[in-house]
Design a protein around this motif. Structure first.
Motif, PDB file in Angstrom:
ATOM      1  N   MET A   1      41.261 -86.802 -29.851  1.00 30.00           N
ATOM      2  CA  MET A   1      41.133 -86.365 -31.221  1.00 30.00           C
ATOM      3  C   MET A   1      41.070 -84.844 -31.254  1.00 30.00           C
ATOM      4  O   MET A   1      40.274 -84.216 -30.575  1.00 30.00           O
ATOM      5  N   ALA A   2      41.918 -84.252 -32.045  1.00 26.13           N
ATOM      6  CA  ALA A   2      41.924 -82.792 -32.180  1.00 26.13           C
ATOM      7  C   ALA A   2      41.027 -82.395 -33.352  1.00 26.13           C
ATOM      8  O   ALA A   2      41.014 -83.041 -34.390  1.00 26.13           O
ATOM      9  N   TYR A   3      40.273 -81.320 -33.151  1.00 31.27           N
ATOM     10  CA  TYR A   3      39.408 -80.802 -34.199  1.00 31.27           C
ATOM     11  C   TYR A   3      40.104 -79.658 -34.932  1.00 31.27           C
ATOM     12  O   TYR A   3      40.813 -78.860 -34.326  1.00 31.27           O
ATOM     13  N   THR A   4      39.853 -79.545 -36.219  1.00 33.33           N
ATOM     14  CA  THR A   4      40.358 -78.411 -36.990  1.00 33.33           C
ATOM     15  C   THR A   4      39.394 -77.244 -36.819  1.00 33.33           C
ATOM     16  O   THR A   4      38.268 -77.419 -36.333  1.00 33.33           O
ATOM     17  N   ASP A   6      37.878 -75.781 -39.198  1.00 40.29           N
ATOM     18  CA  ASP A   6      36.723 -76.082 -40.059  1.00 40.29           C
ATOM     19  C   ASP A   6      35.752 -77.042 -39.372  1.00 40.29           C
ATOM     20  O   ASP A   6      34.528 -76.893 -39.495  1.00 40.29           O
ATOM     21  N   ASP A   7      36.285 -78.037 -38.640  1.00 40.44           N
ATOM     22  CA  ASP A   7      35.421 -78.958 -37.893  1.00 40.44           C
ATOM     23  C   ASP A   7      34.620 -78.204 -36.837  1.00 40.44           C
ATOM     24  O   ASP A   7      33.417 -78.418 -36.681  1.00 40.44           O
ATOM     25  N   ILE A   8      35.297 -77.325 -36.112  1.00 41.30           N
ATOM     26  CA  ILE A   8      34.629 -76.555 -35.057  1.00 41.30           C
ATOM     27  C   ILE A   8      33.580 -75.628 -35.648  1.00 41.30           C
ATOM     28  O   ILE A   8      32.478 -75.480 -35.110  1.00 41.30           O
ATOM     29  N   GLU A  10      31.874 -76.115 -38.368  1.00 40.98           N
ATOM     30  CA  GLU A  10      30.724 -76.937 -38.750  1.00 40.98           C
ATOM     31  C   GLU A  10      29.901 -77.326 -37.529  1.00 40.98           C
ATOM     32  O   GLU A  10      28.659 -77.309 -37.568  1.00 40.98           O
ATOM     33  N   LEU A  11      30.562 -77.643 -36.428  1.00 42.54           N
ATOM     34  CA  LEU A  11      29.839 -77.947 -35.187  1.00 42.54           C
ATOM     35  C   LEU A  11      29.024 -76.741 -34.720  1.00 42.54           C
ATOM     36  O   LEU A  11      27.874 -76.880 -34.289  1.00 42.54           O
TER      37      LEU A  11
END
Length: 94
Positions: A1-4, A6-8, A10-11
């Protein structure tokens, strides 16, 4: 699964900032992350230029704006901005 991105982001917020006990620890985490990310950049980092004052009028000029031929520098090491380099005190060209 690749993260965007924005996902990174938020992490990062949750794991490096909000999970810490104080702001200093969060700042330290972010500083270390930035250093690690800068190490991944494939192109050379630009170094900041110098600021040079015109010897005639005192105008500040970034050295990045001076051509590779050293335009504006005289033989004795003085520096003139574009306005002073092309005009003498009477408005005439040098």
């Amino acid at each position: 699964m690749a993260y965007t991105i924005d996902d990174i982001t938020e992490l990062i917020l949750h794991h490096l900032v909000l999970s810490t006990e104080d702001e200093t620890e969060a700042d330290d985490n972010l500083s270390r992350l930035i250093e690690n990310i800068e190490g991944m950049i494939s192109r050379p980092q630009q170094e900041s230029g110098l600021i040079i004052a015109c010897d005639t009028c005192g105008t500040w000029v970034y050295s990045e704006l001076i051509g590779p031929d050293g335009a504006g520098y005289s033989d004795d090491g003085s520096f003139w901005c574009s306005d002073c380099r092309w005009h003498d005190g009477d408005g005439e060209h040098r």
